[in-house]
Design a protein around this motif. Structure first.
Motif, short mmCIF file in Angstrom:
data_model
loop_
_atom_site.label_atom_id
_atom_site.label_comp_id
_atom_site.label_asym_id
_atom_site.label_seq_id
_atom_site.Cartn_x
_atom_site.Cartn_y
_atom_site.Cartn_z
N VAL A 281 -43.40 62.03 2.43
CA VAL A 281 -44.51 61.07 2.34
C VAL A 281 -44.31 59.78 2.85
O VAL A 281 -45.03 58.99 3.41
CB VAL A 281 -45.10 61.08 0.95
N LEU B 155 -40.15 66.25 -0.41
CA LEU B 155 -41.48 65.72 -0.27
C LEU B 155 -41.74 64.39 -0.34
O LEU B 155 -42.60 63.82 0.25
CB LEU B 155 -42.33 66.51 -1.42
N VAL B 156 -41.03 63.68 -1.05
CA VAL B 156 -41.16 62.03 -1.50
C VAL B 156 -40.74 61.59 -0.12
O VAL B 156 -41.43 60.62 0.37
CB VAL B 156 -40.30 61.71 -2.59
N SER C 44 -47.48 55.59 -2.90
CA SER C 44 -47.50 56.81 -2.47
C SER C 44 -46.31 57.71 -3.01
O SER C 44 -46.55 58.80 -3.41
CB SER C 44 -47.44 57.02 -0.67
N CYS C 45 -45.15 57.20 -2.66
CA CYS C 45 -43.95 57.76 -3.48
C CYS C 45 -43.85 58.13 -4.69
O CYS C 45 -43.47 58.97 -5.38
CB CYS C 45 -42.59 57.24 -2.93
N VAL D 54 -46.29 60.90 -5.61
CA VAL D 54 -45.90 62.20 -5.37
C VAL D 54 -44.54 62.43 -6.53
O VAL D 54 -44.38 63.77 -7.05
CB VAL D 54 -45.22 62.50 -4.19
#
Length: 372
Positions: free
Chosen positions: A214, A210-211, A245-246, A249
């Protein structure tokens, strides 16, 4: 009566020789794509004072200039095409004159053309087969680039796992694919990387896919929709946004699924922050932000260098502007006065220094600036 540089009519075949010669010029210039020709013409027009909204010609119009079987042609556009493909100003004017002469001196009789050369013309007049042929190599190059990006990510992932580095290096390929091809190409690279990572580390790798997703979306849409790859400061901002952002998450995953850590080298910082009395979520977030900023900025510089090689495979529209702006900033660092931006003032040649002056009350007086 003077001919004007506008689209003019002529019998079929009058412009075929010009179109074929124009194709030869395009191949000699390195098989320049039609989209690149459009971009160069727009840039030249803007430098000549044309408004940016009206400077860009239609791609189909440029493509038609290279097609045989034409009965109308724009001499001025042909001259512009020749100019952006390397012709001089005099040669560009000669191309325009050829178009005007072709109108004045049409072929005497179409029947003179030998039959073997007449037969292929209907196929050449339809742009769709040529476009399909060009699309196939372009798609193949993109697919090969995606595979190369996956390999690059896995190499970085393996290097960090083996050496225990406090960085990540598992998103260099993700950034290249997202910026050069598009955000969802970056997503494909990221997901593939984490799937392969299962065989390198442990099952936690798949959770952190998911990272990677993103990061790919922020890089891709930031470059294409927000235009954060047009200048070097914007490019740095883009990598900072990816890092933040990373980090958000990754922090959520670490706190909710792994009790704050998975054994990564960067978790020494997490433990130090926790020992200072910070809550686990704050310690994990702080550690991730510090290490992710270092990782993504370093990744950004690596990607910047890699894009110079990638553009030889596929078109990266904003690379020329970005690389030119990087060079301006490099020169500004080497020579701050000469490289300063508009409105900046150079330092004076002689600085005013306080020194003793006889005859004054305190023995000191400010030196007056030199008169111009």
């Amino acid at each position: 009566m003077t001919d004007q540089p506008r689209a003019v009519d002529a019998p079929v075949g009058a412009y075929d020789e010009i179109a074929l010669d124009l194709q030869q010029l395009r191949f000699a210039a390195g098989d320049v794509s039609y989209a690149e020709i459009v971009r160069r013409i727009a840039a030249h027009r803007e430098r000549s004072g044309v408004d940016a909204g009206n400077a860009r010609p239609a791609r189909t119009t440029v493509y038609d200039a290279f097609r045989t079987g034409r009965t109308r042609v724009n001499p001025h556009l042909v001259g512009e095409i020749a100019r952006v493909l390397g012709a001089s100003e005099i040669e560009s004017a000669q191309w325009e004159e050829r178009c005007l002469l072709a109108r004045r001196n049409p072929p005497a009789a179409p029947a003179v053309t030998p039959e073997p050369y007449v037969l292929p013309e209907p196929a050449q007049s339809d742009p769709r087969p040529a476009m399909v042929e060009k699309a196939a190599p372009a798609n193949d190059r993109k697919f090969m680039l995606i595979l190369a990006c996956i390999v690059l990510n896995v190499l970085g992932f393996t290097l960090v796992a083996r050496l225990g580095l406090p960085l990540y290096f598992d998103m260099v390929g993700t950034a290249i694919a997202a910026i050069a091809i598009g955000p969802w190409a970056g997503v494909a690279v990221g997901l593939s990387t984490n799937a392969i990572g299962l065989g390198i580390t442990d099952s936690s790798s798949i959770a952190f896919a998911l990272v990677n997703v993103v990061g790919a979306l922020v890089w891709g849409y930031g470059a294409r929709s927000l235009r954060l790859c047009r200048t070097f400061p914007r490019y740095l901002l883009l990598n900072v946004l990816v890092a933040l952002s990373c980090s958000v998450v990754a922090t959520a995953l670490l706190v909710l699924l792994f009790n704050g850590g998975t054994g990564h080298a960067s978790e020494h910082t997490t433990r130090n922050l926790a020992q200072m009395g910070n809550p686990l979520s704050v310690a994990v977030l702080g550690s991730n932000v510090v290490h992710s900023l270092a990782d993504k900025l370093l990744t950004g510089f690596i990607v910047l260098g890699a894009l110079g090689a990638v553009r030889r495979w596929i078109e990266v529209p904003f690379y020329d502007n970005l690389s030119a702006d990087v060079m301006l900033h490099v020169k500004a660092i080497g020579n701050p006065v000469r490289g300063a931006g508009h409105g900046s003032r150079p330092l004076p040649a002689n600085l005013a220094v306080n020194g003793p002056v006889p005859g004054t009350r305190r023995g000191y007086s400010k030196q007056a600036p030199d008169s111009p």
